[in-house]
Design a protein around this motif. Structure first.
Motif, short mmCIF file in Angstrom:
data_model
loop_
_atom_site.label_atom_id
_atom_site.label_comp_id
_atom_site.label_asym_id
_atom_site.label_seq_id
_atom_site.Cartn_x
_atom_site.Cartn_y
_atom_site.Cartn_z
N SER A 1 36.30 33.89 48.04
CA SER A 1 36.57 33.79 46.61
C SER A 1 35.41 34.40 45.84
CB SER A 1 36.70 32.31 46.20
OG SER A 1 36.62 32.19 44.78
N ILE A 2 35.73 35.14 44.78
CA ILE A 2 34.64 35.67 43.93
C ILE A 2 34.38 34.74 42.76
CG2 ILE A 2 34.98 38.10 44.54
CD1 ILE A 2 36.27 38.44 41.72
N GLY A 3 35.14 33.65 42.66
CA GLY A 3 34.89 32.71 41.56
C GLY A 3 36.03 31.73 41.41
N ASP A 4 35.77 30.68 40.67
CA ASP A 4 36.76 29.59 40.55
C ASP A 4 37.72 29.85 39.39
OD1 ASP A 4 34.34 27.08 41.56
OD2 ASP A 4 35.66 28.42 42.71
N TYR A 5 38.57 30.84 39.62
CA TYR A 5 39.63 31.17 38.65
C TYR A 5 40.70 31.88 39.46
CZ TYR A 5 36.27 34.94 39.02
OH TYR A 5 35.37 35.86 39.52
N VAL A 6 41.86 32.04 38.90
CA VAL A 6 42.96 32.67 39.63
C VAL A 6 43.33 34.00 39.01
CG1 VAL A 6 45.33 32.39 40.47
CG2 VAL A 6 43.85 30.39 40.21
N LEU A 7 43.31 35.05 39.84
CA LEU A 7 43.74 36.38 39.38
C LEU A 7 45.18 36.58 39.83
CD1 LEU A 7 40.50 38.17 40.61
CD2 LEU A 7 41.02 37.45 38.27
N VAL A 8 45.78 37.69 39.41
CA VAL A 8 47.16 37.96 39.81
C VAL A 8 47.17 38.53 41.23
CG1 VAL A 8 49.26 39.20 39.24
CG2 VAL A 8 47.77 38.39 37.42
N GLY A 9 46.10 39.24 41.56
CA GLY A 9 46.03 39.84 42.90
C GLY A 9 44.60 40.03 43.33
N GLY A 10 44.42 40.39 44.58
CA GLY A 10 43.08 40.54 45.15
C GLY A 10 42.37 41.82 44.77
N VAL B 1 39.92 38.85 53.07
CA VAL B 1 41.08 38.47 52.27
C VAL B 1 40.61 37.75 51.01
CG1 VAL B 1 43.29 37.24 52.22
CG2 VAL B 1 42.43 38.19 54.39
N PRO B 2 40.62 38.40 49.85
CA PRO B 2 40.24 37.70 48.62
C PRO B 2 41.27 36.64 48.29
CG PRO B 2 40.32 40.09 48.30
CD PRO B 2 40.99 39.80 49.60
N THR B 3 40.81 35.44 47.96
CA THR B 3 41.72 34.35 47.57
C THR B 3 40.92 33.27 46.84
OG1 THR B 3 43.01 32.47 48.40
CG2 THR B 3 41.41 33.45 49.92
O1 JF5 Z 1 42.78 35.32 42.51
C1 JF5 Z 1 42.05 35.71 43.40
O2 JF5 Z 1 42.49 36.55 44.42
C2 JF5 Z 1 43.81 37.06 44.26
C3 JF5 Z 1 44.82 36.13 44.85
C4 JF5 Z 1 44.99 36.08 46.24
C5 JF5 Z 1 45.91 35.19 46.79
C6 JF5 Z 1 46.68 34.38 45.96
C7 JF5 Z 1 46.50 34.44 44.58
C8 JF5 Z 1 45.56 35.33 44.02
C9 JF5 Z 1 40.63 35.29 43.47
C10 JF5 Z 1 39.99 34.43 42.60
N1 JF5 Z 1 38.71 34.30 43.02
N2 JF5 Z 1 38.55 35.08 44.11
C11 JF5 Z 1 39.72 35.68 44.42
#
Ligand code: JF5
Length: 243
Positions: A136-145, A85-87
């Motif tokens: 997590s692939i890095g310390d930033y927020v994407l819109v989706g996985g 689960v990417p997050t």
């Molecule tokens: O943004 C990411 O995943 C998408 C995601 C999943 C759940 C809630 C918000 C966003 C992410 C950043 N670094 N690694 C993963």
């Protein structure tokens, strides 16, 4: 290796069928199946999200839909997958993670959107003994996985035997010896007044190896002192320390 991806944007995973990964699939080294989460909704609006308990902004992905989707996709193949689960809240995905997953017989990626997936989906899967990695692939927020899945699948699949033309390049990756890769050069010898470092054209392989190691140490010290600090004592020999 079988790879399943569950997402509300299947088209986003199309690049996985291009180039190197496409060839790995064509060669039968990887079976890739992308599933549309909405196939497991039953309402006319195909709702996959709902308001968060406790209030706050954004929406949360509904457990019922995800539960049915995971059960259905799991049942498609006898092999038990690592569920990923990417997050942004996950443990860091690193080259070591990629190496570990390259040994798995099946990976199942669950792409979250909005504020994420109801935590009970992960808890239920773990409760049934399924390995679930929130990464997590890095310390930033994407819109989706989905973008994170593209990154992780590429990092893993390139490590599979037979995928890379030259397996040596995977061994000499950045990070494989704990250091960053140094600079690389190819023809011409001089380009826009810039010459290739002499040593690389000397044919002196010991000197070349030393030069490359020094450049890797220099770059790692400059850009990633954390990696240098993490190196085990034995990883640096006397010549390295002189550097
Ligand atoms: O943004 C990411 O995943 C998408 C995601 C999943 C759940 C809630 C918000 C966003 C992410 C950043 N670094 N690694 C993963």
């Amino acid at each position: 290796m079988r790879i399943d991806v569950i997402t509300i944007f299947p088209g986003y995973l199309a690049p996985l069928r291009e180039a190197l990964l496409g060839r790995a699939i064509a060669a039968g080294l990887v079976d890739l199946d992308v599933h549309d989460l909405r196939d497991w909704t039953h309402d006319v609006h195909q709702a996959v999200d709902d308001a968060p308990y406790g209030g706050g902004p954004g929406m949360v992905m509904r457990p019922q839909v995800w539960g049915e989707a995971l059960d259905a996709v799991l049942a498609r193949d006898a092999r038990t997958p690592r569920i990923v689960v990417p997050t942004p809240a996950g443990r860091p995905f690193t080259q070591a993670t990629a190496q570990e997953w390259a040994g798995a017989e099946r990976l199942l990626f669950a792409c979250g959107r909005y504020e994420g997936i109801d935590q009970r989906v992960v808890d239920d899967a773990r409760g049934r003994g399924l390995p679930v990695d929130e990464v997590s692939i890095g310390d930033y927020v994407l819109v989706g996985g989905e973008a994170a899945v593209l990154v992780m699948v590429e990092a893993v699949v390139r490590l599979l035997p037979g995928v890379l033309g030259n397996p040596a390049s995977a061994e000499q990756d950045s990070f494989s010896d704990g250091l960053l890769e140094g600079p690389a050069y190819t023809r011409p010898e001089t380009w826009r007044g810039l010459a290739v470092p002499e040593v690389l054209r000397s044919g002196n392989h010991a000197a070349i190896a030393r030069w490359r190691r020094d450049r890797a140490l220099e770059r790692t010290a400059q850009r990633r002192p954390d990696l240098l600090a993490a190196l085990p004592e034995r990883a640096l020999d006397k010549a390295d320390r002189a550097f």
